[in-house]
Design a protein around this motif. Structure first.
Motif, PDB file in Angstrom:
ATOM      1  N   ARG A  88      16.986  -0.414  -1.009  1.00 53.73           N
ATOM      2  CA  ARG A  88      15.991   0.549  -0.550  1.00 53.73           C
ATOM      3  C   ARG A  88      15.642   1.488  -1.694  1.00 53.73           C
ATOM      4  NH1 ARG A  88      16.515   4.493   4.665  1.00 53.73           N
ATOM      5  NH2 ARG A  88      15.047   5.967   3.751  1.00 53.73           N
ATOM      6  N   ARG A  89      14.975   0.924  -2.681  1.00 55.12           N
ATOM      7  CA  ARG A  89      14.517   1.647  -3.864  1.00 55.12           C
ATOM      8  C   ARG A  89      13.018   1.436  -4.018  1.00 55.12           C
ATOM      9  NH1 ARG A  89      18.211   3.095  -7.953  1.00 55.12           N
ATOM     10  NH2 ARG A  89      20.386   2.798  -7.329  1.00 55.12           N
ATOM     11  N   CYS A  90      12.365   2.388  -4.637  1.00 56.35           N
ATOM     12  CA  CYS A  90      10.928   2.262  -4.855  1.00 56.35           C
ATOM     13  C   CYS A  90      10.648   1.005  -5.666  1.00 56.35           C
ATOM     14  CB  CYS A  90      10.392   3.493  -5.581  1.00 56.35           C
ATOM     15  SG  CYS A  90       8.623   3.400  -5.954  1.00 56.35           S
ATOM     16  N   PHE A  91       9.746   0.189  -5.184  1.00 59.04           N
ATOM     17  CA  PHE A  91       9.427  -1.058  -5.867  1.00 59.04           C
ATOM     18  C   PHE A  91       8.725  -0.816  -7.198  1.00 59.04           C
ATOM     19  CE2 PHE A  91       9.536  -4.735  -2.611  1.00 59.04           C
ATOM     20  CZ  PHE A  91      10.727  -4.265  -2.082  1.00 59.04           C
ATOM     21  N   ALA A  92       8.207   0.381  -7.410  1.00 53.65           N
ATOM     22  CA  ALA A  92       7.482   0.680  -8.644  1.00 53.65           C
ATOM     23  C   ALA A  92       8.336   1.413  -9.671  1.00 53.65           C
ATOM     24  CB  ALA A  92       6.229   1.492  -8.338  1.00 53.65           C
ATOM     25  N   CYS A  93       9.094   2.432  -9.226  1.00 56.81           N
ATOM     26  CA  CYS A  93       9.849   3.253 -10.176  1.00 56.81           C
ATOM     27  C   CYS A  93      11.364   3.217  -9.969  1.00 56.81           C
ATOM     28  CB  CYS A  93       9.362   4.700 -10.128  1.00 56.81           C
ATOM     29  SG  CYS A  93       9.824   5.591  -8.610  1.00 56.81           S
ATOM     30  N   SER A  94      11.821   2.517  -8.950  1.00 52.04           N
ATOM     31  CA  SER A  94      13.263   2.333  -8.660  1.00 52.04           C
ATOM     32  C   SER A  94      13.960   3.573  -8.127  1.00 52.04           C
ATOM     33  CB  SER A  94      14.020   1.820  -9.890  1.00 52.04           C
ATOM     34  OG  SER A  94      13.553   0.552 -10.254  1.00 52.04           O
ATOM     35  N   ARG A  95      13.218   4.544  -7.629  1.00 55.18           N
ATOM     36  CA  ARG A  95      13.845   5.740  -7.062  1.00 55.18           C
ATOM     37  C   ARG A  95      14.622   5.371  -5.802  1.00 55.18           C
ATOM     38  NH1 ARG A  95      10.721  11.334  -5.296  1.00 55.18           N
ATOM     39  NH2 ARG A  95      12.582  12.485  -4.600  1.00 55.18           N
ATOM     40  N   PRO A  96      15.909   5.809  -5.703  1.00 60.99           N
ATOM     41  CA  PRO A  96      16.731   5.470  -4.530  1.00 60.99           C
ATOM     42  C   PRO A  96      16.211   6.118  -3.247  1.00 60.99           C
ATOM     43  CG  PRO A  96      18.090   6.196  -6.376  1.00 60.99           C
ATOM     44  CD  PRO A  96      16.675   6.536  -6.722  1.00 60.99           C
ATOM     45  N   ARG A  97      16.556   5.525  -2.120  1.00 61.34           N
ATOM     46  CA  ARG A  97      16.252   6.038  -0.787  1.00 61.34           C
ATOM     47  C   ARG A  97      14.756   6.298  -0.584  1.00 61.34           C
ATOM     48  NH1 ARG A  97      19.921  10.454   1.794  1.00 61.34           N
ATOM     49  NH2 ARG A  97      19.008   9.404   3.597  1.00 61.34           N
ATOM     50  N   SER A  98      13.947   5.437  -1.119  1.00 58.71           N
ATOM     51  CA  SER A  98      12.501   5.588  -0.951  1.00 58.71           C
ATOM     52  C   SER A  98      12.077   5.149   0.444  1.00 58.71           C
ATOM     53  CB  SER A  98      11.759   4.760  -2.002  1.00 58.71           C
ATOM     54  OG  SER A  98      11.988   5.281  -3.291  1.00 58.71           O
ATOM     55  N   ALA A  99      10.924   5.641   0.870  1.00 60.92           N
ATOM     56  CA  ALA A  99      10.435   5.337   2.217  1.00 60.92           C
ATOM     57  C   ALA A  99      10.057   3.870   2.349  1.00 60.92           C
ATOM     58  CB  ALA A  99       9.228   6.219   2.524  1.00 60.92           C
ATOM     59  N   VAL A 100      10.388   3.315   3.509  1.00 58.00           N
ATOM     60  CA  VAL A 100      10.045   1.927   3.800  1.00 58.00           C
ATOM     61  C   VAL A 100       8.593   1.857   4.257  1.00 58.00           C
ATOM     62  CG1 VAL A 100      10.540  -0.057   5.290  1.00 58.00           C
ATOM     63  CG2 VAL A 100      12.412   1.357   4.420  1.00 58.00           C
ATOM     64  N   CYS A 101       7.868   0.854   3.785  1.00 52.28           N
ATOM     65  CA  CYS A 101       6.477   0.659   4.185  1.00 52.28           C
ATOM     66  C   CYS A 101       6.400   0.442   5.695  1.00 52.28           C
ATOM     67  CB  CYS A 101       5.887  -0.548   3.452  1.00 52.28           C
ATOM     68  SG  CYS A 101       4.214  -0.982   3.971  1.00 52.28           S
ATOM     69  N   LYS A 102       5.714   1.313   6.397  1.00 54.17           N
ATOM     70  CA  LYS A 102       5.640   1.227   7.851  1.00 54.17           C
ATOM     71  C   LYS A 102       4.785   0.067   8.342  1.00 54.17           C
ATOM     72  CE  LYS A 102       6.347   6.196   8.570  1.00 54.17           C
ATOM     73  NZ  LYS A 102       5.788   7.450   9.136  1.00 54.17           N
ATOM     74  N   SER A 103       3.930  -0.448   7.474  1.00 53.92           N
ATOM     75  CA  SER A 103       3.031  -1.524   7.881  1.00 53.92           C
ATOM     76  C   SER A 103       3.711  -2.887   7.912  1.00 53.92           C
ATOM     77  CB  SER A 103       1.828  -1.590   6.938  1.00 53.92           C
ATOM     78  OG  SER A 103       1.078  -0.398   7.004  1.00 53.92           O
ATOM     79  N   CYS A 104       4.804  -3.035   7.111  1.00 58.01           N
ATOM     80  CA  CYS A 104       5.465  -4.348   7.068  1.00 58.01           C
ATOM     81  C   CYS A 104       6.985  -4.278   7.142  1.00 58.01           C
ATOM     82  CB  CYS A 104       5.051  -5.093   5.803  1.00 58.01           C
ATOM     83  SG  CYS A 104       5.730  -4.393   4.286  1.00 58.01           S
ATOM     84  N   LEU A 105       7.573  -3.116   6.850  1.00 57.23           N
ATOM     85  CA  LEU A 105       9.019  -2.888   6.888  1.00 57.23           C
ATOM     86  C   LEU A 105       9.776  -3.622   5.791  1.00 57.23           C
ATOM     87  CD1 LEU A 105       9.642  -3.278  10.751  1.00 57.23           C
ATOM     88  CD2 LEU A 105       8.986  -1.221   9.489  1.00 57.23           C
ATOM     89  N   CYS A 106       9.053  -4.232   4.853  1.00 49.37           N
ATOM     90  CA  CYS A 106       9.696  -5.123   3.880  1.00 49.37           C
ATOM     91  C   CYS A 106       9.613  -4.643   2.435  1.00 49.37           C
ATOM     92  CB  CYS A 106       9.088  -6.518   3.973  1.00 49.37           C
ATOM     93  SG  CYS A 106       9.397  -7.347   5.545  1.00 49.37           S
ATOM     94  N   ALA A 107       9.185  -3.415   2.203  1.00 47.95           N
ATOM     95  CA  ALA A 107       9.076  -2.885   0.849  1.00 47.95           C
ATOM     96  C   ALA A 107       9.223  -1.375   0.879  1.00 47.95           C
ATOM     97  CB  ALA A 107       7.734  -3.277   0.222  1.00 47.95           C
ATOM     98  N   CYS A 108       9.474  -0.772  -0.292  1.00 50.98           N
ATOM     99  CA  CYS A 108       9.680   0.675  -0.373  1.00 50.98           C
ATOM    100  C   CYS A 108       8.848   1.275  -1.504  1.00 50.98           C
ATOM    101  CB  CYS A 108      11.153   0.987  -0.628  1.00 50.98           C
ATOM    102  SG  CYS A 108      12.279   0.457   0.664  1.00 50.98           S
ATOM    103  N   PHE A 109       8.269   2.439  -1.231  1.00 49.23           N
ATOM    104  CA  PHE A 109       7.537   3.189  -2.251  1.00 49.23           C
ATOM    105  C   PHE A 109       7.807   4.674  -2.032  1.00 49.23           C
ATOM    106  CE2 PHE A 109       5.230  -0.784  -1.762  1.00 49.23           C
ATOM    107  CZ  PHE A 109       5.111  -1.196  -3.088  1.00 49.23           C
ATOM    108  N   CYS A 110       7.944   5.422  -3.139  1.00 49.55           N
ATOM    109  CA  CYS A 110       8.325   6.824  -3.027  1.00 49.55           C
ATOM    110  C   CYS A 110       7.145   7.780  -3.065  1.00 49.55           C
ATOM    111  CB  CYS A 110       9.321   7.182  -4.128  1.00 49.55           C
ATOM    112  SG  CYS A 110       8.622   7.146  -5.801  1.00 49.55           S
ATOM    113  N   SER A 111       5.971   7.291  -3.456  1.00 47.07           N
ATOM    114  CA  SER A 111       4.827   8.178  -3.580  1.00 47.07           C
ATOM    115  C   SER A 111       3.533   7.383  -3.507  1.00 47.07           C
ATOM    116  CB  SER A 111       4.883   8.937  -4.911  1.00 47.07           C
ATOM    117  OG  SER A 111       4.739   8.028  -5.995  1.00 47.07           O
TER     118      SER A 111
END
Length: 253
Positions: free
Chosen positions: A196-219
């Motif tokens: 559960r890290r940002c797929f772009a910058c690797s920030r820990p505990r990033s928010a899960v994409c609500k549209s698919c639940l299968c990816a994380c982005f922090c901003s």
């Protein structure tokens, strides 16, 4: 899990006093919640336990007496790559805690999603771009996401994961998978353990994409990165209404 399967309870939070107890599967107790009945060895009570909180005892499928938890599964045409390499008629699933610790301990962005490569018969990892590409391939070959559940390794709040499970429309092509087995879940199909890290910058505990639940982005900036734009293609394919989710996060180690 079939009736008669010997199991051990693990990862319970509200009823942690049952963790470590052994018992026998009696049958499905609450299918809508993914629970099965477990008759305890110590007092013969039957508890309704989520499958994710059970591990198959080694003696169930391994006559050598090894301490590893194992299970034997039939072969399947589905695989982590789109290769046509066939799988053996039978294979042994083995829980590998050292593998999970190594995966958990790496901060490398290239070690984002753990998967099992059937052609090589070995575990490997995807980075974010590779994960998106492989997920698109799965959808091109008739698989779709059917399971997304939380997992944790260790006690740190930063060591959070989600287990993504995909299944083929042809159920005969689904078989017990190695990654889900290592994550304490019996699942027929293909699965990946994703940090559960940002797929772009690797920030820990990033928010899960609500549209698919299968990816994380922090901003928003990360959502608009190249990885974020590639993810949108996949995001549009995933139907969250057909995905099984759980609130309770099972701790693996």
């Amino acid at each position: 899990m079939k009736a008669g399967t010997r199991v051990r309870i693990k990862g319970l939070v509200s009823a942690s006093h049952h963790n470590g107890k052994t018992g026998t599967i009696t049958g499905t107790s609450a299918p809508a919640e993914g629970r099965v009945g477990v008759k305890l060895d110590d007092d013969a009570r039957v508890l309704a336990i989520k499958i994710g909180n059970l591990e198959i005892l080694a003696s169930q499928s391994n006559s050598t007496g090894s301490s590893d938890s194992r299970s034997t599964a039939p072969s399947s045409a589905s695989c982590a790559s789109t290769s046509s390499t066939s799988m053996p008629k039978e294979r042994t699933l083995r829980r590998d805690n050292a593998l999970l610790r190594e995966f958990d301990g790496s901060p490398d962005p290239n070690v984002l999603a753990l998967y099992y490569h059937y052609a090589d018969r070995a575990f490997d990892c995807f980075n974010a771009a590779e994960y998106n590409t492989q997920m698109m391939r799965y959808y091109d070959h008739g698989l779709s996401v059917r399971l997304v559940i939380p997992r944790r390794i260790g006690s740190s709040e930063s060591n959070l994961y989600f287990l993504v499970g995909l299944q083929h429309a042809d159920t005969d092509k689904n078989t017990l998978c190695e990654v889900a087995f290592n994550c304490g879940r019996s699942f027929a199909g293909i699965s990946m353990l994703v940090k559960r890290r940002c797929f772009a910058c690797s920030r820990p505990r990033s928010a899960v994409c609500k549209s698919c639940l299968c990816a994380c982005f922090c901003s928003e900036a990360c959502e608009n990165s190249d990885v974020g734009k590639d993810h949108r293609k996949l995001c549009g394919l995933i139907d969250t209404s057909s995905i099984v989710t759980e609130d309770e996060c099972v701790q693996l180690l």
